[in-house]
Design a protein around this motif. Structure first.
Motif, PDB file in Angstrom:
ATOM      1  N   GLU A 122     -21.500 -12.055 -12.182  1.00 24.06           N
ATOM      2  CA  GLU A 122     -20.810 -11.515 -11.016  1.00 24.06           C
ATOM      3  C   GLU A 122     -19.304 -11.429 -11.239  1.00 24.06           C
ATOM      4  O   GLU A 122     -18.644 -10.516 -10.715  1.00 24.06           O
ATOM      5  CB  GLU A 122     -21.156 -12.341  -9.776  1.00 24.06           C
ATOM      6  N   THR A 123     -18.745 -12.353 -12.011  1.00 31.68           N
ATOM      7  CA  THR A 123     -17.322 -12.271 -12.336  1.00 31.68           C
ATOM      8  C   THR A 123     -17.047 -11.039 -13.200  1.00 31.68           C
ATOM      9  O   THR A 123     -16.094 -10.288 -12.961  1.00 31.68           O
ATOM     10  CB  THR A 123     -16.853 -13.538 -13.064  1.00 31.68           C
ATOM     11  N   GLY A 124     -17.888 -10.829 -14.193  1.00 32.57           N
ATOM     12  CA  GLY A 124     -17.743  -9.632 -15.026  1.00 32.57           C
ATOM     13  C   GLY A 124     -17.943  -8.363 -14.230  1.00 32.57           C
ATOM     14  O   GLY A 124     -17.231  -7.361 -14.410  1.00 32.57           O
ATOM     15  N   LEU A 125     -18.924  -8.381 -13.309  1.00 29.07           N
ATOM     16  CA  LEU A 125     -19.186  -7.221 -12.455  1.00 29.07           C
ATOM     17  C   LEU A 125     -17.968  -6.897 -11.603  1.00 29.07           C
ATOM     18  O   LEU A 125     -17.579  -5.726 -11.468  1.00 29.07           O
ATOM     19  CB  LEU A 125     -20.397  -7.507 -11.576  1.00 29.07           C
ATOM     20  N   ASP A 126     -17.338  -7.929 -11.030  1.00 32.33           N
ATOM     21  CA  ASP A 126     -16.150  -7.692 -10.216  1.00 32.33           C
ATOM     22  C   ASP A 126     -15.004  -7.130 -11.064  1.00 32.33           C
ATOM     23  O   ASP A 126     -14.213  -6.306 -10.575  1.00 32.33           O
ATOM     24  CB  ASP A 126     -15.716  -8.989  -9.528  1.00 32.33           C
ATOM     25  N   CYS A 127     -14.907  -7.554 -12.313  1.00 34.73           N
ATOM     26  CA  CYS A 127     -13.899  -6.980 -13.208  1.00 34.73           C
ATOM     27  C   CYS A 127     -14.147  -5.487 -13.407  1.00 34.73           C
ATOM     28  O   CYS A 127     -13.208  -4.672 -13.389  1.00 34.73           O
ATOM     29  CB  CYS A 127     -13.915  -7.696 -14.555  1.00 34.73           C
ATOM     30  N   VAL A 128     -15.414  -5.109 -13.600  1.00 28.05           N
ATOM     31  CA  VAL A 128     -15.765  -3.701 -13.763  1.00 28.05           C
ATOM     32  C   VAL A 128     -15.423  -2.909 -12.501  1.00 28.05           C
ATOM     33  O   VAL A 128     -14.808  -1.835 -12.558  1.00 28.05           O
ATOM     34  CB  VAL A 128     -17.257  -3.538 -14.113  1.00 28.05           C
ATOM     35  N   LEU A 129     -15.803  -3.449 -11.353  1.00 26.41           N
ATOM     36  CA  LEU A 129     -15.547  -2.759 -10.085  1.00 26.41           C
ATOM     37  C   LEU A 129     -14.059  -2.678  -9.787  1.00 26.41           C
ATOM     38  O   LEU A 129     -13.563  -1.653  -9.286  1.00 26.41           O
ATOM     39  CB  LEU A 129     -16.285  -3.458  -8.949  1.00 26.41           C
ATOM     40  N   ASP A 130     -13.313  -3.743 -10.102  1.00 25.09           N
ATOM     41  CA  ASP A 130     -11.861  -3.712  -9.929  1.00 25.09           C
ATOM     42  C   ASP A 130     -11.249  -2.616 -10.797  1.00 25.09           C
ATOM     43  O   ASP A 130     -10.346  -1.886 -10.366  1.00 25.09           O
ATOM     44  CB  ASP A 130     -11.249  -5.063 -10.306  1.00 25.09           C
ATOM     45  N   GLY A 131     -11.745  -2.515 -12.030  1.00 27.33           N
ATOM     46  CA  GLY A 131     -11.227  -1.493 -12.941  1.00 27.33           C
ATOM     47  C   GLY A 131     -11.474  -0.094 -12.419  1.00 27.33           C
ATOM     48  O   GLY A 131     -10.603   0.786 -12.504  1.00 27.33           O
ATOM     49  N   ILE A 132     -12.674   0.136 -11.878  1.00 26.33           N
ATOM     50  CA  ILE A 132     -13.001   1.447 -11.306  1.00 26.33           C
ATOM     51  C   ILE A 132     -12.088   1.743 -10.121  1.00 26.33           C
ATOM     52  O   ILE A 132     -11.557   2.852  -9.973  1.00 26.33           O
ATOM     53  CB  ILE A 132     -14.479   1.483 -10.885  1.00 26.33           C
ATOM     54  N   ALA A 133     -11.876   0.740  -9.267  1.00 23.75           N
ATOM     55  CA  ALA A 133     -11.040   0.925  -8.085  1.00 23.75           C
ATOM     56  C   ALA A 133      -9.616   1.299  -8.461  1.00 23.75           C
ATOM     57  O   ALA A 133      -9.021   2.223  -7.886  1.00 23.75           O
ATOM     58  CB  ALA A 133     -11.052  -0.341  -7.235  1.00 23.75           C
ATOM     59  N   VAL A 134      -9.056   0.590  -9.437  1.00 24.53           N
ATOM     60  CA  VAL A 134      -7.675   0.865  -9.848  1.00 24.53           C
ATOM     61  C   VAL A 134      -7.574   2.222 -10.543  1.00 24.53           C
ATOM     62  O   VAL A 134      -6.691   3.033 -10.245  1.00 24.53           O
ATOM     63  CB  VAL A 134      -7.159  -0.261 -10.779  1.00 24.53           C
ATOM     64  N   ARG A 135      -8.481   2.472 -11.458  1.00 22.38           N
ATOM     65  CA  ARG A 135      -8.435   3.724 -12.227  1.00 22.38           C
ATOM     66  C   ARG A 135      -8.579   4.946 -11.332  1.00 22.38           C
ATOM     67  O   ARG A 135      -7.897   5.959 -11.523  1.00 22.38           O
ATOM     68  CB  ARG A 135      -9.561   3.708 -13.268  1.00 22.38           C
ATOM     69  N   LEU A 136      -9.478   4.863 -10.337  1.00 23.39           N
ATOM     70  CA  LEU A 136      -9.777   6.023  -9.500  1.00 23.39           C
ATOM     71  C   LEU A 136      -9.013   6.022  -8.173  1.00 23.39           C
ATOM     72  O   LEU A 136      -9.191   6.917  -7.363  1.00 23.39           O
ATOM     73  CB  LEU A 136     -11.288   6.094  -9.232  1.00 23.39           C
TER      74      LEU A 136
END
Length: 249
Positions: free
Chosen positions: A229-243
Motif C-alpha cells: 500500500e505504501t508503494g501503491l500510494d507512491c504510484v498514485l502520488d506520482g500520477i497525481a503530480v504528473r497529471l
C-alpha cells in the motif's frame, strides 16, 4: 464459399455463453461454462494450475472428457472463464468515488485476489485476458480517470501503470510464498535464517552498505500489506503530480 466462411468474424466465448443462457433451474442440472469454471478454480486453488486438465475436470464433473469441449474449446477459453469467475470477487462499493479512491480500492482488491488464487500468477497472460468482469473492473477505473478531463491516451497509461504495479508486486508475493513453501519455511524469520549463510557472506564483503542498513534497521520486513500500500500510494502520488490531479489529502 471457403473464402466467405473464412471472412466471417469469430464468435467469441462470451457471445456463445449469452446465446446459450438458460434459466437458473436448468443451469443447476446442466453442464455449463460456469460450472466448468467453478470446478477448475477449485482444483487450481487446491493443487495449482498444472492440475487443471480437461480430463481432470471431466472426472470432477462426472461427464465424458469430450462433453466439456462442447462448452470450452481449449485452454484459452478455460483460462478466460477462470479469470472471469474469480475477478467477480473484487467488489468495490458504488459509494467509492474519486479517481484515486477507485483505483486504490481495485488495486488492493486485486492484490487480495492474487493471494487468494496464486495460480493467477502462473497463467501466461492473465493481465491481458478480455472477460466481462475484467472489462467491468477496467470500465469503472477508466471512467473515474475520465472525469478529470484527461485525454484517452493519458487515461489508459495511468490505468495500466497502476495495473502493472499491482500485477508485478502480486507475482513477487506469490513467488516468495512458493519459495518459502518449497523450502519448508513458514515465517520471515525462518526464511532469513535459511538464507543467512549467503547474506552474511555478501554483507561481509562491505560492498552493499545501503542494503546492510536496511537489513539492520527495517521494522516492516514481513508486513507485505504495508509495503504494497505504501508503494501503491507512491504510484498514485506520482500520477497525481504528473497529471495535475487533485493531490492526496
Amino acid at each position: 464459399m471457403a473464402a466467405q466462411k473464412k471472412a466471417e468474424p469469430e464468435v467469441t466465448l462470451w457471445e456463445r455463453m449469452e446465446r446459450m443462457e438458460r434459466p437458473a433451474a436448468a443451469q443447476r442440472t446442466a453442464l455449463t461454462p460456469q460450472k466448468i469454471a467453478e470446478v477448475a478454480v477449485k482444483v487450481a486453488d487446491a493443487e495449482g494450475f498444472a492440475a487443471v486438465t480437461m480430463r481432470r475436470l471431466a472426472t470432477e464433473l462426472g461427464v465424458a472428457p469430450m462433453a466439456a469441449y462442447r462448452h470450452v474449446s481449449g485452454k484459452d477459453d478455460l483460462w478466460a472463464l477462470m479469470v472471469d469467475r474469480v475477478t467477480a470477487e473484487v467488489d468495490v462499493p458504488e459509494d467509492v468515488t474519486g479517481w484515486r479512491e477507485v483505483l486504490r480500492a481495485y488495486a488492493v482488491g486485486s492484490r487480495g485476489l492474487m493471494l487468494a488464487h496464486p495460480w493467477l500468477a502462473q497463467l501466461p497472460t492473465p493481465h491481458f485476458a478480455l472477460t466481462p468482469n475484467r472489462m467491468a473492473m477496467a470500465e469503472r477505473q477508466l471512467a473515474a480517470l475520465e472525469s478529470n478531463g484527461l485525454d484517452a491516451d493519458t487515461i489508459m497509461t495511468a490505468f495500466r501503470t497502476v495495473g502493472a504495479y499491482v500485477h508485478g508486486v502480486g507475482q513477487s508475493e506469490v513467488a516468495l510464498s512458493q519459495f518459502m513453501e518449497d523450502n519448508g519455511w513458514t515465517s520471515g524469520d525462518e526464511t532469513r535464517a535459511g538464507l543467512a549463510p549467503q547474506m552474511m557472506y555478501l554483507m561481509g564483503t562491505g560492498r552493499y552498505p545501503a542494503y546492510r542498513r536496511y537489513a539492520l534497521g527495517a521494522g516492516r520486513k514481513d508486513d507485505a500489506a504495508w509495503q504494497f500500500e505504501t508503494g501503491l500510494d507512491c504510484v498514485l502520488d506520482g500520477i497525481a503530480v504528473r497529471l495535475g490531479l487533485e493531490p492526496r489529502e
